[in-house]
Design an enzyme around this catalytic site. Structure first.
Site, PDB file in Angstrom:
ATOM      1  N   ASP A 206       0.650  -1.104  -0.087  1.00  0.00           N
ATOM      2  CA  ASP A 206      -0.210  -0.281  -0.104  1.00  0.00           C
ATOM      3  C   ASP A 206       0.752   1.561  -0.356  1.00  0.00           C
ATOM      4  OD1 ASP A 206      -2.343  -1.877   0.359  1.00  0.00           O
ATOM      5  OD2 ASP A 206      -3.014  -1.045   1.942  1.00  0.00           O
ATOM      6  N   ASP A 207       0.334   2.416  -0.120  1.00  0.00           N
ATOM      7  CA  ASP A 207       0.844   3.827  -0.077  1.00  0.00           C
ATOM      8  C   ASP A 207       1.583   4.649  -0.603  1.00  0.00           C
ATOM      9  OD1 ASP A 207      -1.292   3.618   2.317  1.00  0.00           O
ATOM     10  OD2 ASP A 207       1.136   3.690   3.462  1.00  0.00           O
ATOM     11  N   HIS A 256      -6.138   3.048  -3.672  1.00  0.00           N
ATOM     12  CA  HIS A 256      -6.042   3.390  -2.562  1.00  0.00           C
ATOM     13  C   HIS A 256      -6.975   4.842  -1.615  1.00  0.00           C
ATOM     14  CE1 HIS A 256      -4.841   1.927   1.369  1.00  0.00           C
ATOM     15  NE2 HIS A 256      -3.876   2.483   1.950  1.00  0.00           N
ATOM     16  N   HIS A 260      -5.534   9.601   0.216  1.00  0.00           N
ATOM     17  CA  HIS A 260      -4.772   9.030   2.118  1.00  0.00           C
ATOM     18  C   HIS A 260      -6.142   8.980   2.962  1.00  0.00           C
ATOM     19  CE1 HIS A 260      -3.319   6.103   4.367  1.00  0.00           C
ATOM     20  NE2 HIS A 260      -3.392   4.947   4.315  1.00  0.00           N
ATOM     21  N   HIS A 349       3.657  -2.216   3.264  1.00  0.00           N
ATOM     22  CA  HIS A 349       4.068  -1.164   2.439  1.00  0.00           C
ATOM     23  C   HIS A 349       5.174  -0.284   1.503  1.00  0.00           C
ATOM     24  CE1 HIS A 349       0.950  -0.866   5.744  1.00  0.00           C
ATOM     25  NE2 HIS A 349      -0.149   0.230   5.108  1.00  0.00           N
TER      26      HIS A 349
HETATM   27 ZN    ZN Z   1      -2.592   2.924   3.349  1.00  0.00          ZN
END
Ligand code: ZN
Length: 393
Positions: A206-207, A256, A260, A349
C-alpha cells in the site's frame, strides 16, 4: 449454499458471454468451398480470436471421426500460417492416445479441441503456444484422412480424393491479435479480508508508488512472484512508467484513494476519491482497477457500496505485520509466517515512509511460504476474478 452459488455463476457466465462477443472477439468468418468428395471433405474453415486464444473451426461434409484423424495412420487437419519473416508453420489437430490433440512441428500445443457437432471441429489455443506472433498471416488448410496413402493403386482411378486443401488454391487473410488487459471483473462479497481457503495467498503493498517501489518490483521479479499494489491516486501520474511496468510484470494495480483520506464515513467525497484514482491509473496504464483498499482500514457500509458501484471490491487483510511502524525485518517476517493461513492476504507498504525493512523481509517470507507449499497470486486471481481484455492490432 450450493444452489445460490450455481445461480450466481450462471448469471456471471451469461454476462461474460454477452460482453465477450462485443469486446473480445475478432474475426471468425467461415470461409467455404464446394465439396470435393471423399473422406474428410473439409468444406469450411474459420480463423478468429476469442480473448487470448485463436479459434479455428473446421467444417466437413461428413462426420469428423477419431478414426479419420488417427495420427498413427497419417490423419490430420492442419492450418498453415505464413507470417512475414517467419517460416510457414502448420498447426494440426490429430487423434492421439484416444484424445484430440493440437500439434505443431512434432510438439504438443496446449489448447482445447471440441466438437460442437459431429461435422465440426473447434480448436482454441494461445498463439504463443504455437509460436505464432502478433500480426497478419496468410493461411490455408490441408486435411488428410487416416490411411489415405494406403489405397491400392488399382482403385485410385475412380477413388475420390482423400487429401483436401481449403481454399483449393491461394490463401485466406487472417490475423493474430495483440491482447491488452483493460481491467478486471469483481463478483461475490462486496468486502473481503481473505480469499478462499487453499494454498494460495496474496502479497499486497500500500501507499505507493514511492521511491522504494522500483526496488520492490525488482525483488518480485527475482523471486518470481506477483504482488498487488494499492496506490494513492495523486502519486500515480508522476510514476506512469513504473505503474505500467507493474502490470507488465504480472502484478495487479489497485485503488487506495486519492490522498489517503479516512473515507470510513462514505459520502459523495469518497466516491470522488475512488473515481479520480481509477482515472489516474487508467490514464497511466489503460487498466481500470476492480480492487479498493480503504485507507487505515477504515470502512463502512456506505463506502463499500460506493466502491462496488464503481466496479471495485473493498479489500482488507488477514495478516498485518505492522511494517509501517518499522518493527525490524525479523519481526515482519515472523509475524507474517505466524499469522498466514490459506487464502491469506498479507498487508505491507511500499510507500508512506522508509520501507527498507519491508523490502528486506520479502525474500524470507516468499521462500519460507513457498517451501510450505503456498503459491503467491495476485488478489484478483485469489478472488477468482476474470480480466477484461481488448484485442488490438
Ligand atoms: Zn494506506
Amino acid at each position: 449454499m450450493r444452489a445460490p452459488a450455481a445461480a450466481v455463476t450462471l448469471a456471471l457466465s451469461l454476462a461474460f458471454a454477452a460482453s465477450a462477443s462485443a469486446a473480445t472477439t475478432q474475426g471468425g468468418e467461415m470461409h467455404t468451398v464446394k465439396a470435393d468428395g471423399g473422406s474428410l471433405d473439409v468444406v469450411g474453415a474459420s480463423f478468429g480470436q476469442r480473448s487470448r486464444e485463436l479459434e479455428i473451426v473446421y467444417r466437413s461434409v461428413d462426420a469428423i471421426t477419431p478414426k479419420l484423424l488417427d495420427e498413427a495412420k497419417g490423419g490430420q487437419i492442419c492450418t498453415v500460417f505464413d507470417q512475414a519473416s517467419l517460416a510457414a508453420r502448420a498447426v494440426c489437430v490429430v487423434r492421439r492416445d484416444g484424445k484430440w490433440q493440437i500439434r505443431s512441428r512434432g510438439e504438443r500445443v496446449e489448447g482445447s479441441v471440441s466438437q460442437p457437432r459431429n461435422t465440426e471441429l473447434r480448436l482454441r489455443f494461445e498463439p504463443a503456444a504455437a509460436k505464432l506472433r502478433v500480426g497478419l498471416a496468410d493461411v490455408y488448410v490441408t486435411a488428410t484422412a487416416a490411411g489415405c496413402s494406403d489405397q491400392p493403386a488399382a482403385s485410385s482411378v475412380l477413388a475420390t480424393p482423400c487429401e483436401h486443401r481449403v481454399p483449393r488454391a491461394g490463401t485466406y487473410p487472417a490475423r493474430v491479435w495483440d491482447v491488452k488487459i483493460t481491467g478486471c471483473r469483481r463478483h461475490g462479497a462486496g468486502q473481503v479480508s481473505s480469499g478462499p481457503s487453499g494454498k494460495r495467498i496474496a502479497l499486497t503493498y500500500d501507499d505507493g508508488p514511492s521511491t522504494y517501489t522500483p526496488a520492490f518490483l525488482r525483488e518480485l521479479r527475482t523471486l518470481g512472484v506477483p504482488a498487488t499494489f494499492f496506490m494513492i491516486g495523486q502519486q500515480v501520474a508522476a510514476n506512469g512508467s513504473l505503474v505500467r511496468s507493474m502490470l507488465r510484470d504480472g502484478n495487479m494495480v489497485a485503488n487506495h484513494s486519492w490522498n489517503h483520506a479516512n473515507l470510513g464515513g462514505g459520502g459523495a467525497g469518497a466516491s470522488a476519491q475512488l473515481r479520480d484514482t481509477n482515472a489516474a491509473i487508467r490514464n497511466a496504464t489503460g487498466f481500470t482497477p476492480c480492487l479498493f483498499r480503504p485507507p487505515y482500514g477504515s470502512t463502512g457500509a456506505d463506502l463499500v457500496s460506493r466502491a462496488n458501484a464503481q466496479g471495485m471490491t473493498s479489500v482488507l487483510w488477514s495478516v498485518d505485520p505492522l511494517d509501517w511502524r518499522g518493527p525490524g525485518t525479523g519481526s515482519i517476517v515472523s509475524t507474517v509466517l505466524g499469522q498466514i493461513r490459506g487464502g491469506g492476504i498479507i498487508l505491507s507498504h511500499d510507500g508512506g515512509g522508509p520501507r527498507s525493512q519491508t523490502l528486506a523481509a520479502m525474500p524470507q517470507i516468499v521462500h519460507t511460504l513457498k517451501r510450505r507449499g503456498y503459491k503467491f497470486v495476485t488478489l484478483t486471481d485469489l478472488l477468482g476474478y476474470s480480466e477484461r481484455i481488448k484485442l488490438v492490432r
